[in-house]
Enzyme design. Structure first.
Site, short mmCIF file in Angstrom:
data_model
loop_
_atom_site.label_atom_id
_atom_site.label_comp_id
_atom_site.label_asym_id
_atom_site.label_seq_id
_atom_site.Cartn_x
_atom_site.Cartn_y
_atom_site.Cartn_z
N ASP A 121 -6.62 9.95 -1.15
CA ASP A 121 -5.75 10.38 -0.05
C ASP A 121 -5.43 11.87 -0.19
O ASP A 121 -4.83 12.47 0.71
CB ASP A 121 -4.49 9.51 0.06
CG ASP A 121 -3.63 9.54 -1.18
OD1 ASP A 121 -4.06 10.11 -2.21
OD2 ASP A 121 -2.51 8.99 -1.13
N SER A 122 -5.88 12.50 -1.28
CA SER A 122 -5.80 13.96 -1.38
C SER A 122 -6.56 14.60 -0.22
O SER A 122 -6.38 15.79 0.06
CB SER A 122 -6.39 14.43 -2.72
OG SER A 122 -7.67 13.87 -2.92
N ASP A 178 -8.66 5.15 -1.40
CA ASP A 178 -7.21 5.08 -1.61
C ASP A 178 -6.53 4.35 -0.47
O ASP A 178 -6.84 4.58 0.71
CB ASP A 178 -6.63 6.50 -1.63
CG ASP A 178 -6.30 6.96 -3.04
OD1 ASP A 178 -6.16 6.12 -3.94
OD2 ASP A 178 -6.19 8.19 -3.22
N LYS A 211 -7.76 1.76 -4.18
CA LYS A 211 -6.86 2.22 -5.25
C LYS A 211 -5.43 2.25 -4.70
O LYS A 211 -5.22 2.66 -3.55
CB LYS A 211 -7.25 3.62 -5.74
CG LYS A 211 -6.26 4.20 -6.77
CD LYS A 211 -6.83 5.38 -7.54
CE LYS A 211 -6.79 6.69 -6.82
NZ LYS A 211 -5.44 7.15 -6.42
N GLU A 248 -1.30 3.35 -5.90
CA GLU A 248 -0.46 4.00 -6.90
C GLU A 248 0.51 2.96 -7.44
O GLU A 248 1.35 2.44 -6.71
CB GLU A 248 0.24 5.22 -6.28
CG GLU A 248 -0.77 6.29 -5.90
CD GLU A 248 -0.17 7.60 -5.47
OE1 GLU A 248 1.06 7.79 -5.55
OE2 GLU A 248 -0.95 8.47 -5.03
N GLU A 265 -2.69 9.95 -14.27
CA GLU A 265 -2.59 11.33 -13.77
C GLU A 265 -1.41 12.06 -14.40
O GLU A 265 -0.30 11.53 -14.49
CB GLU A 265 -2.44 11.33 -12.24
CG GLU A 265 -2.26 12.75 -11.69
CD GLU A 265 -2.49 12.90 -10.20
OE1 GLU A 265 -2.85 11.91 -9.53
OE2 GLU A 265 -2.32 14.03 -9.70
O1 KIV Z 1 -6.14 11.22 -4.02
C1 KIV Z 1 -6.78 11.59 -5.01
O2 KIV Z 1 -7.65 12.47 -4.95
C2 KIV Z 1 -6.48 10.95 -6.28
C3 KIV Z 1 -7.09 11.57 -7.49
C4 KIV Z 1 -6.39 12.83 -7.77
C5 KIV Z 1 -7.09 10.65 -8.65
O3 KIV Z 1 -5.77 10.00 -6.34
#
Ligand code: KIV
Length: 281
Positions: free
Chosen positions: A51-52, A90, A120, A122, A189
């Protein structure tokens, strides 16, 4: 051979990733687009549609504004262009916290609409039960402990964890809960080295570090950070290229050539054919 059959023959699976605990380090990077996924895929074990993407490609200040639709569009692009890596997408902020059934519906939608292999989440203190709900119903889940970017509004900043031993217990508890709930791997992280070592020693699934020392079973970075696309990157990022300055120099060159009427030249120009009306390319 159908693309499904081919996929099954060449893709790494969640079992392959789980078996890498304590073995050859897992190579992981983020990917959001088809051209980047195509370049990264032969080198990587896991491509994370993180989600970055909201901050890296869409200019958002943090990941809170990222939507399911964004994750699905980028997940589809990465799946179309990759053959080998396991693709993990994510779950965005707000898509899994309110209740197990909503989390299941959103995770299933991501997997159905993208073809990706896992999601994924959190793994804050309350998310263990959600991971268990998903994994028991056939959804492979990667956990994410330590610095959790989606908690930025509650925490006020992106802060590394575990700098004081007194802070270890809650991060270790989150990692244990994710493992017990069936997560096949856990991103760790922004944690100090001793804590990363301790988590890696205590859980039986691979840990994938980002800003979490060499003590993890694998590493991940945001691709655009390690390629030097931004002026600033966190101190744990090693820059393997300086794309920002290379792109800027290339565009300055392009602008100079146009202004000097040097581009396009004959080699870059279509000319009329001798007779008839040419339709070719
Ligand atoms: O969203 C993302 O890119 C991440 C990584 C930094 C692990 O969760």
């Amino acid at each position: 051979m159908s693309s499904h059959t081919q996929d099954a023959e060449t893709r790494l699976t969640v079992r392959d990733i789980r078996r890498r605990k304590g073995a050859e380090p897992l190579v992981c990077l983020t990917a959001y687009t088809a051209p980047m996924a195509e370049i990264l895929d032969p080198h990587c074990d896991v491509l994370l549609v993180g989600d970055s993407v909201g901050m890296v490609l869409h200019g958002l200040p943090n990941t809170v504004g990222v939507t399911m639709e964004m994750m699905i569009l980028h997940g589809q692009a990465v799946m179309r262009a990759s053959r080998r890596a396991l693709v993990v997408v994510d779950m965005p902020f707000g898509s899994y916290e309110a209740g197990h059934e909503t989390a299941y519906a959103n995770a299933a939608r991501i997997l159905k609409e993208t073809g990706a292999h896992a999601v994924k989440v959190e793994s804050g203190p309350t998310v263990g039960e959600t991971i268990a709900y998903l994994t028991r119903r056939g959804i492979p889940v990667m956990g994410h402990v330590g610095l959790r970017p989606q908690a930025v509004l509650a925490e006020g900043a992106f802060r590394a964890k575990g700098k004081r031993p007194g802070d270890y217990a809650c991060v270790i508890a989150e990692a244990r809960a994710a493992e017990a709930a069936g997560a096949f791997a856990i991103v760790v992280e922004g944690v100090a080295e001793p804590l990363a070592h301790q988590i890696t020693a205590e859980v039986k699934v691979p840990t994938i570090g980002i800003g979490a020392s060499a003590g993890c079973d694998g590493q991940i970075l945001v691709t655009e950070d390690m390629l030097g696309l931004f002026d600033w990157a966190p101190r744990f990022v090693r820059r393997y290229a300086e794309l920002r300055s290379e792109i800027s120099a290339a565009v300055a060159h392009y602008a100079r050539d146009i202004r000097a009427r040097d581009f396009p030249a004959a080699a870059e120009t279509y000319f009329a054919e001798a007779d008839g009306c040419g339709t070719g390319g």
